[in-house]
Design a protein around this motif. Structure first.
Motif, PDB file in Angstrom:
ATOM      1  N   ASN A 192      37.832  21.503  70.227  1.00 30.12           N
ATOM      2  CA  ASN A 192      38.213  21.918  68.884  1.00 30.12           C
ATOM      3  C   ASN A 192      38.832  23.321  68.971  1.00 30.12           C
ATOM      4  O   ASN A 192      38.195  24.321  68.683  1.00 30.12           O
ATOM      5  N   ARG A 216      34.064  24.722  74.310  1.00 32.24           N
ATOM      6  CA  ARG A 216      34.402  23.638  73.411  1.00 32.24           C
ATOM      7  C   ARG A 216      34.760  22.424  74.254  1.00 32.24           C
ATOM      8  O   ARG A 216      35.775  22.436  74.969  1.00 32.24           O
ATOM      9  N   GLY A 244      34.668  26.379  64.620  1.00 34.30           N
ATOM     10  CA  GLY A 244      33.210  26.460  64.537  1.00 34.30           C
ATOM     11  C   GLY A 244      32.503  25.270  65.172  1.00 34.30           C
ATOM     12  O   GLY A 244      31.456  25.424  65.784  1.00 34.30           O
ATOM     13  N   ARG A 245      33.084  24.078  65.016  1.00 38.79           N
ATOM     14  CA  ARG A 245      32.398  22.878  65.510  1.00 38.79           C
ATOM     15  C   ARG A 245      32.723  22.614  66.976  1.00 38.79           C
ATOM     16  O   ARG A 245      33.803  22.967  67.452  1.00 38.79           O
ATOM     17  N   ASP A 246      31.766  21.995  67.648  1.00 41.45           N
ATOM     18  CA  ASP A 246      32.023  21.565  69.022  1.00 41.45           C
ATOM     19  C   ASP A 246      31.654  20.096  69.106  1.00 41.45           C
ATOM     20  O   ASP A 246      30.509  19.725  68.858  1.00 41.45           O
ATOM     21  N   ARG A 247      32.628  19.247  69.374  1.00 43.11           N
ATOM     22  CA  ARG A 247      32.307  17.831  69.521  1.00 43.11           C
ATOM     23  C   ARG A 247      32.874  17.325  70.827  1.00 43.11           C
ATOM     24  O   ARG A 247      33.929  17.795  71.282  1.00 43.11           O
TER      25      ARG A 247
END
Ligand SMILES: O=C([S-])c1cc(C(=O)S)c[n+]([C@@H]2O[C@H](COP(=O)(O)O)[C@@H](O)[C@H]2O)c1
Ligand code: NI
Length: 466
Positions: free
Chosen positions: A237, A54, A229-232
């Motif tokens: 995250n 992440r 769940g998200r990777d930015r």
């Protein structure tokens, strides 16, 4: 206080799977977590754990695979019954009920309905049960007796869900945030942040953490990082859990010693053994092994029988509209009280009034005090510590025509003393099958006797329940 403490860094947001991932990454064993979740919803989910990146950092990722085609939607009444009947270590059960009670109270307020009627849609789905029960089991496995957390990043913008488009923080998160420090969580250059804190994540923080603050002074034993769940780019995250020992001072409201008896004993060796001797991060022999009876906030044994410390909250009230009392009592129970009742009294100046009494686990006291102030007209709540001697208690499901009824079995020294069908289950089966409650009650007692559950007889290792 002594005992292992967990501080949770929720500065990038929080969701149930992030918290579970962090606790697994900190050393909780996935098979222990799976066993606890199976005790509540047998065979319904598979929990996995792996590593991901992440924003360039390694993180643990908890996966919840739903194994049933059409997961039932449950209301809080049904979910609570499920948790009460499950063979879980008592501390795991209490924590899980406290988390869902928080969610139910928040959803009830948001949707303007009774707490018991809250339908859990997304938050009641199997993955939420897995996250909540899983986190509580993981805390137990790590020997964590107290929890604190930092301010929560809740996000910004709008999100799409079962209720259509919702503003962020979503309504349930905003409600759960009352009394906690939060922020949108981001510098402007990250743009709209989206939903960083979900209702389940926020309820976990509010029900498990006794206070909002910075990392306390302690000797760190392990660190867990749990990915969402998200990777930015720009910010990982993740939720971080820092587990340590020997806090000099801190919140004791949430301190729970490990269970020594009760339903956990029936939950297979992994649940009964208690986490303090073999959980991975404890190789340094931290003080959690000593976090037993001396903590005073839970079951103890004086050599001949178990005793528990509970808090009794009380208020004398002479000016509440009497029609409000049933809702107050139901709300207190839904919020996690062990019992809540009213006694008619004659107060000073000859005024008829009521004493409201609420018995609860110490870590729920603050929440329930708040509930009493919000829902009654009292100007003060007094409290005292009470010692309770509980029977060893477990639930055995039995089959009756038209459904299943959990039978509560109370025993002492291996001898059954009480066999009581759960009346909520009896009423549900009676309603669904169109037969009188009296008949279903009788059938449940007969089924219990056929399963070997008879008062005055010795406990069997494996009763022939359903
Ligand atoms: O299911 C319900 S009622 C629900 C309520 C709300 C409110 O804020 S009210 C929000 N949501 C959204 O569901 C998903 C999943 O949440 P989890 O807590 O189960 O992870 C999330 O996007 C919520 O904002 C559901
Ligand atoms: Ni909702």
């Amino acid at each position: 206080m002594s005992g292992r403490h967990a501080w949770i860094d929720v500065s990038a947001g929080v969701a149930g799977d992030m918290m579970l991932g962090a606790l697994l990454d900190a050393g909780a064993r996935v098979e222990r977590v799976q066993a606890a979740v199976d005790a509540v919803v047998p065979g319904a989910v598979r929990i996995g754990f792996g590593e991901v990146q992440r924003a360039g950092l390694r993180a643990g990722r908890a996966y919840v695979e739903v194994l049933v085609a059409e997961p039932p939607h449950r209301d809080w009444r049904g979910l609570r019954a499920l948790l009460e009947a499950a063979e879980l270590a008592e501390v795991v059960r209490e924590r899980a009920i406290a988390v869902f009670a928080r969610l139910a109270v928040a959803e009830a307020r948001v949707h303007g309905i009774d707490v018991g009627d809250v339908h859990f849609h997304e938050v009641g789905a199997l993955d939420a049960i897995a996250d909540v029960v899983g986190c509580c089991a993981a805390l137990h496995d790590l020997g964590i007796v107290s929890v604190s957390a930092g301010p929560v990043a809740v996000g910004s913008g709008r999100v799409r869900g079962a209720h259509g488009e919702l503003p962020v923080p979503v309504p349930a998160v905003a409600e759960l945030a009352i009394g906690w420090r939060v922020s949108a969580g981001g510098p402007g250059e990250l743009g709209a942040l989206g939903e960083l804190a979900t209702p389940t994540g926020m309820a976990l923080v509010r029900a498990l953490a006794a206070e909002c603050g910075d990392l306390p002074t302690m000797t760190v034993e392990s660190v867990g990082v749990g990915a969402g769940g998200r990777d930015r780019a720009g910010r990982a995250n993740v939720v971080r859990v820092i587990v340590g020992s020997a806090r000099a001072a801190g919140p004791t409201r949430n301190a729970r010693p490990q269970e020594t008896a009760g339903p956990a004993e029936k939950a297979g060796p992994q649940e009964a053994a208690g986490p303090t001797t073999d959980a991975r991060p404890q190789e340094t022999a931290g003080p959690a092994e000593k976090a037993g009876p001396q903590e005073g906030a839970g079951p103890q044994t004086d050599g001949s029988h178990r005793v528990e410390t509970a808090l009794l909250l009380e208020a004398n009230v002479d000016d509440l509209d009497p029609r409000l009392w049933p809702g107050v009592l139901a709300g207190l129970m839904a919020a996690g009280a062990a019992d809540a009742w009213l006694v008619p009294i004659l107060m000073k100046k000859g005024r008829p009034a009521h004493t409201l009494s609420v018995l609860c686990a110490p870590e729920l006291a603050e929440q329930l005090r708040g509930y009493i102030f919000a829902s009654t007209s009292t100007l003060g709540v007094r409290e005292s510590a009470r010692i309770k001697t509980p029977l060893d208690r477990r639930f055995v499901p039995v089959r009756v025509p038209g459904g299943r009824v959990a039978v509560k079995v109370g025993s002492r020294g291996g001898v059954i003393l009480q066999v009581t069908p759960e009346f909520e289950d009896v009423a549900t089966v009676a309603r669904q099958s169109g037969r009188p409650e009296r008949m279903v009650l009788q059938e449940a007692l007969v089924a219990a006797a056929e399963a070997g559950l008879v008062a005055g007889t010795a406990e069997q290792a494996e009763p022939n329940g359903d």
